[in-house]
Design an enzyme around this catalytic site. Structure first.
Site, short mmCIF file in Angstrom:
data_model
loop_
_atom_site.label_atom_id
_atom_site.label_comp_id
_atom_site.label_asym_id
_atom_site.label_seq_id
_atom_site.Cartn_x
_atom_site.Cartn_y
_atom_site.Cartn_z
NE ARG A 69 -20.98 3.66 -3.18
CZ ARG A 69 -21.39 2.43 -2.94
NH1 ARG A 69 -20.49 1.46 -2.78
NH2 ARG A 69 -22.68 2.13 -2.87
CB THR A 75 -30.97 -2.63 0.17
OG1 THR A 75 -30.09 -3.19 1.16
CG2 THR A 75 -30.12 -1.92 -0.86
#
Ligand code: UD1
Ligand code: CA
Length: 480
Positions: free
Chosen positions: A27, A92
């Site tokens: 991003r 994650t």
């Protein structure tokens, strides 16, 4: 005989900290890895490590690196922490799967996010102590945010401390989206239970990733306890997924730094306009005017006055130094009582002695200017060793570069360099010697002597008068 393992509940748990730092940071639209982007003058990851190693020794801290792993490792290797390589970044949860071997031998694993740099050692300690005393399988550090957009939402069982699930924003239902309690991405786990259930994570979600957040529901499903611990100061957990978030964090960090310095006795007028990096140190009664930047590991003493528009990077400044407006200092050392500027440029290796003066439009590089010496106007002093009580006249230039190599200029104590002199290095001006103004000095000047290196002045008396007279004759109109 090996010691029997102490399994009493009062034993101090072996705690590891894992910092997740393998992601690319899509991003940000950057060619640099996310965790190396800087806020407060140093990489995101460096801030998180600094907080972690205040809580436990670096040998128990593990950064999980992947995207541009070598660059990331190099940038923070000096901290002495360990690294685990997550070759492919599959989420994650996957990051902890690859760290199983390193972390499996601990009792408690605290997980921090490499992109949330405002976290403090105090909060990590609270999380550790909360988890140690209540001993659930998982403790989630949560925060109430006015705008929870982008964060995973925490689903509590009623109003209790128990959590049933974390729902990533993309998977929330409209009512869940209204929940303002968010997952910070910081957790404490019981290591045994974490690794016993970690393989139950699935990647059937919009990103096709293994989400660590799903551990809440998995552990809950296995009848293990999952708790939430709310952070008292919510901004502390802010993450930086976008440039806008990063700039917001940078501003918060710098204002907090200014507040810390104000509390320590430094006056900063108009702190919103100053850029002061996290590692900067400034002594009491120093005054910082608006629009000043103090960067890197700069140290400034007490009773200094730093005037507007100066940019000071990785420099050491003594006490009672005055930096007049618009100076640039980079890796310079300025001793007590010196005065710099306005408009001076001190480049790396500049060492300005006690009570010395460097004035407007003076540039120095790898130069030592001795105690009480003055270079007040329009000079370039490079690769030079200048003694005490020297006067460097306006416009003096050390010619230090012959097109291939750099050479030294030495000016001994008490020498006087007349204005507009060029000193062609290597060259030495002896103690208490004089150099006449506008000299080009190519040979050493012995102590106590006068060197004149310029064309001898010729005076032609009445020359101008004669010239005028001849012009007047020519200009007379011709009568005809
Ligand atoms: C994550 C949480 C979200 C939480 C938010 C808080 C998940 C699925 N979501 O979202 O609930 O509200 O943090 O900031 O965990 N990383 C790796 N390896 C990977 C993927 C990521 O090491 O394979 C690292 C990243 O570099 C980053 C951290 O993990 O430092 C968090 O990843 P990120 O993609 O930023 O997660 P968020 O979308 O912010
Ligand atoms: Ca994030």
């Amino acid at each position: 005989m090996p010691k029997a393992k102490d399994s009493s509940p009062n034993r101090v748990p072996r705690v590891a900290i894992a910092i997740m730092a393998a992601g690319k940071g899509t991003r940000l639209k950057s060619k640099h890895p996310k965790v190396l982007h800087e806020v407060g003058g140093k990489p995101l990851l460096a801030h998180v490590i600094a907080a972690a190693i205040k809580v436990i020794p670096a040998k128990d801290v593990y950064a999980i690196v992947g995207h541009e792993a070598d660059r990331v490792r190099q940038a923070v290797a000096h901290t002495g922490i360990n690294f685990v390589l997550q070759k492919e970044q599959r989420g994650t949860g996957h990051a902890l799967m690859v760290a199983r071997e390193a972390l499996g031998r601990y009792d408690q694993v605290i997980v921090l996010s490499g992109d949330a740099p405002l976290i403090t050692a105090q909060t990590i300690e609270h999380l550790r102590d909360f988890h140690t005393s209540k001993h659930p399988a998982m403790t989630i550090l949560t925060a109430q945010l006015h705008d929870p957009t982008g964060y995973g939402r925490v689903i509590r069982r009623g109003k209790s401390v128990e959590v049933t699930a974390i729902i990533e924003e993309k998977s929330t239902t409209p009512p869940q989206r209204k929940i303002r309690e968010i997952n910070s991405g910081f957790y404490a786990f019981d290591a045994k239970l974490l690794f016993a259930y970690l393989n139950e994570l699935k990647n059937d979600n919009p990103h096709g990733e293994f989400y660590l957040t799903d551990m809440a529901a998995i552990l809950r499903g296995a009848k293990k306890s999952v708790m939430a611990m709310a952070v008292p100061d919510p901004p502390e957990i802010l993450g930086s997924n976008t440039r806008a978030e990063m700039v917001d964090i940078d501003q918060r960090m710098r204002l907090a730094k200014c507040r810390q310095l104000l509390a320590e006795g430094v006056t900063i007028f108009y702190p919103q306009t100053c850029v002061i990096d996290s590692d900067v140190e400034i002594g009491a009664d120093t005054v910082i005017e608006p629009f000043v930047q103090i960067r890197g590991k700069t140290r400034i003493g007490s009773d200094c006055h730093i005037r507007s528009y100066s940019v000071i990077n990785n420099s050491v400044i003594g006490d009672a130094v005055v930096i007049l407006p618009a100076c640039m200092l980079d890796e310079a050392h300025v001793r007590n009582g010196a005065s710099i500027g306005p408009y001076s440029r001190l480049r790396p290796g500049s060492e300005i002695g006690e009570n010395a003066h460097v004035g407007n439009f003076v540039e120095t590089k790898k130069t030592r200017l001795g105690k009480g010496s003055k270079a007040n106007h329009l000079s370039y002093l490079g690769d030079s060793e200048i003694g005490e009580g020297v006067n460097v006249g306006a416009g003096t230039i050390t010619c230090n570069y012959d097109g291939a190599r750099k050479h030294m200029t030495v000016i001994e104590d008490g020498a006087f360099i007349g204005s507009d002199s060029t000193l062609v290095a290597p060259v030495k001006i002896g103690r208490d010697a004089y150099v006449a103004a506008a000299s080009c000095i190519t040979d050493d000047v012995p102590p106590d002597s006068l060197a004149i290196g310029r064309a001898k002045q010729i005076v032609k008396e009445d020359w101008a008068k004669a010239k005028r007279a001849s012009r007047q004759k020519l200009d007379k109109p011709v009568l005809g």
